[in-house]
Design an enzyme around this catalytic site. Structure first.
Site, PDB file in Angstrom:
ATOM      1  N   ASP A  61      93.865  19.725  -1.606  1.00 18.14           N
ATOM      2  CA  ASP A  61      92.991  20.893  -1.498  1.00 18.14           C
ATOM      3  C   ASP A  61      91.961  20.920  -2.623  1.00 18.14           C
ATOM      4  O   ASP A  61      91.906  20.022  -3.457  1.00 18.14           O
ATOM      5  CB  ASP A  61      93.806  22.191  -1.365  1.00 18.14           C
ATOM      6  CG  ASP A  61      94.449  22.638  -2.663  1.00 18.14           C
ATOM      7  OD1 ASP A  61      94.090  22.108  -3.741  1.00 18.14           O
ATOM      8  OD2 ASP A  61      95.317  23.536  -2.607  1.00 18.14           O
ATOM      9  N   LYS A  83      90.659  24.833   0.495  1.00 20.50           N
ATOM     10  CA  LYS A  83      90.542  26.253   0.832  1.00 20.50           C
ATOM     11  C   LYS A  83      89.743  26.967  -0.241  1.00 20.50           C
ATOM     12  O   LYS A  83      90.221  27.907  -0.847  1.00 20.50           O
ATOM     13  CB  LYS A  83      91.928  26.888   0.920  1.00 20.50           C
ATOM     14  CG  LYS A  83      92.688  26.532   2.166  1.00 20.50           C
ATOM     15  CD  LYS A  83      93.686  27.630   2.480  1.00 20.50           C
ATOM     16  CE  LYS A  83      94.689  27.190   3.511  1.00 20.50           C
ATOM     17  NZ  LYS A  83      95.649  26.239   3.004  1.00 20.50           N
ATOM     18  N   MET A 195      92.815  34.311  -8.984  1.00 22.73           N
ATOM     19  CA  MET A 195      91.843  34.661  -7.934  1.00 22.73           C
ATOM     20  C   MET A 195      91.238  36.043  -8.196  1.00 22.73           C
ATOM     21  O   MET A 195      91.003  36.816  -7.264  1.00 22.73           O
ATOM     22  CB  MET A 195      92.526  34.641  -6.542  1.00 22.73           C
ATOM     23  CG  MET A 195      93.014  33.274  -6.151  1.00 22.73           C
ATOM     24  SD  MET A 195      93.954  33.260  -4.620  1.00 22.73           S
ATOM     25  CE  MET A 195      95.594  33.689  -5.197  1.00 22.73           C
TER      26      MET A 195
HETATM   27  N1  SAH Z   1      99.040  27.314  -7.101  1.00 21.92           N
HETATM   28  C1  SAH Z   1      98.019  27.515  -8.096  1.00 21.92           C
HETATM   29  C2  SAH Z   1      97.238  28.785  -7.880  1.00 21.92           C
HETATM   30  C3  SAH Z   1      96.461  28.834  -6.586  1.00 21.92           C
HETATM   31  S1  SAH Z   1      95.537  30.297  -6.443  1.00 21.92           S
HETATM   32  C4  SAH Z   1      98.654  27.487  -9.488  1.00 21.92           C
HETATM   33  O1  SAH Z   1      99.871  27.482  -9.606  1.00 21.92           O
HETATM   34  O2  SAH Z   1      97.907  27.454 -10.465  1.00 21.92           O
HETATM   35  C5  SAH Z   1      93.971  29.778  -7.031  1.00 21.92           C
HETATM   36  C6  SAH Z   1      93.629  30.445  -8.337  1.00 21.92           C
HETATM   37  O3  SAH Z   1      94.338  29.812  -9.409  1.00 21.92           O
HETATM   38  C7  SAH Z   1      92.177  30.332  -8.741  1.00 21.92           C
HETATM   39  O4  SAH Z   1      91.385  31.307  -8.089  1.00 21.92           O
HETATM   40  C8  SAH Z   1      92.256  30.571 -10.225  1.00 21.92           C
HETATM   41  O5  SAH Z   1      92.422  31.930 -10.509  1.00 21.92           O
HETATM   42  C9  SAH Z   1      93.547  29.859 -10.574  1.00 21.92           C
HETATM   43  N2  SAH Z   1      93.321  28.469 -11.039  1.00 21.92           N
HETATM   44  C10 SAH Z   1      93.805  27.353 -10.491  1.00 21.92           C
HETATM   45  N3  SAH Z   1      93.439  26.262 -11.194  1.00 21.92           N
HETATM   46  C11 SAH Z   1      92.698  26.719 -12.214  1.00 21.92           C
HETATM   47  C12 SAH Z   1      92.017  26.090 -13.304  1.00 21.92           C
HETATM   48  N4  SAH Z   1      92.036  24.769 -13.476  1.00 21.92           N
HETATM   49  N5  SAH Z   1      91.343  26.874 -14.182  1.00 21.92           N
HETATM   50  C13 SAH Z   1      91.330  28.212 -14.038  1.00 21.92           C
HETATM   51  N6  SAH Z   1      91.951  28.862 -13.030  1.00 21.92           N
HETATM   52  C14 SAH Z   1      92.625  28.128 -12.133  1.00 21.92           C
END
Ligand code: SAH
Length: 279
Positions: A61, A83, A195
């Site tokens: 993704d 997504k 998010m």
């Molecule tokens: N499963 C993922 C989260 C998915 S939801 C996890 O465990 O991290 C997606 C959200 O995660 C994004 O909108 C942001 O808020 C956060 N996110 C994911 N990767 C990120 C990154 N490298 N830097 C900052 N925020 C991140």
């Protein structure tokens, strides 16, 4: 755009694997839901890397960083099923069917997603579908972005005497956020919003209404654990203005709580050490 034509696809995929691929495929297929962590390839687990290297096909993704994608074997079909907000390349049901179909054809499938599959990653839903379809499946945890981003920003999520806990909250909602704001505000510990970028105004307003101090420190972390990580440090009353002013881009996390101040304290220690060495 057809997801099979997405520019990020690193190998052509016709929907069917050829006979050589088919020969490679194991007799009993399996789907691994793999957590890629927040971006830095060195934060992949050894297990995640092994599955990336040995899978027959990879579905990834938009949060799987370019650095991690570069580790996909050139000979393994890698399909983008991203997504990004408002840019669903493939419906969740269609993806579930694709995973089931590939596994039932005998392939080892690596379904890799950002962070940890079970933290706001729909990993539970996918696992439910796979198991309901009788497909062998396994989840490989990854470092969730709250942990990775905070650490790379020098912000401990908990700290003795400062914060005794940490709550992960999603800022994603179709309409209004279904969150008990007064309970959150009263926790008096670290809050991490995933998010939350487009909801920064709502988050600020709700927390202030719920009685949180307007000067509560806040960190906005953009592109955490990537070469272009940006840390914006501010206060709760400035959160939504800061998002606009700094033109913060996704992916970004919002950390609210006194632990954010530890970043400056940790920097001060380094400065003092440097001064005492040069004195
Ligand atoms: N499963 C993922 C989260 C998915 S939801 C996890 O465990 O991290 C997606 C959200 O995660 C994004 O909108 C942001 O808020 C956060 N996110 C994911 N990767 C990120 C990154 N490298 N830097 C900052 N925020 C991140």
């Amino acid at each position: 755009m057809n997801y099979l034509q997405h520019p990020n696809i690193s190998a052509p995929f016709s929907g069917q694997l050829d006979s050589v691929d088919r020969a490679r495929a194991s007799q009993i297929g399996k789907v691994f839901l793999v957590g890629a962590g927040p971006g830095d390839a060195e934060l992949l687990t050894v297990k995640a890397l092994r599955i990336i290297q040995s899978a027959d096909i990879i579905f990834y993704d938009y949060l799987v960083s370019a650095e991690i994608r570069s580790l996909f074997p050139k000979t393994t079909p890698a399909i983008y099923v991203g997504k990004a907000k408002n840019q669903h390349s493939i419906a969740q049901e269609e993806l579930n069917q694709l995973l089931v179909q590939q596994a039932l054809s005998g392939f080892t499938v690596c379904r890799i997603k950002g962070g940890d599959p079970f933290v706001f990653g729909r990993g539970g839903e996918e696992l439910m579908e796979l198991r309901s379809a009788g497909v062998e499946s396994e989840v490989v945890p990854g470092i969730t972005s709250a942990s990775g981003c905070a650490t790379y920003a020098d912000i401990p999520l908990t700290h003795r005497g400062v914060s005794q806990g940490c709550t992960f909250v999603t800022g994603h909602a179709e309409k209004s956020l279904d969150v008990n704001w007064s309970a959150l505000a009263q926790l008096n510990h670290t809050l991490v919003f995933y998010m939350g970028l487009t909801r920064a105004g709502d988050i600020t307003r709700e927390l202030l209404n719920a009685g949180m101090d307007s000067h509560t420190p806040v960190a906005i972390i953009e592109n955490g654990c990537r070469k272009n990580q940006r840390n914006i440090i501010t206060e709760l009353n400035d959160l939504s203005d800061a998002v606009l002013r700094e033109q913060v881009q996704s992916p970004a996390l919002i950390i609210v709580g006194q632990v954010v101040n530890l970043k400056a304290e940790l920097a001060l220690v380094i400065e003092q050490q440097a001064m005492s060495l040069s004195a």
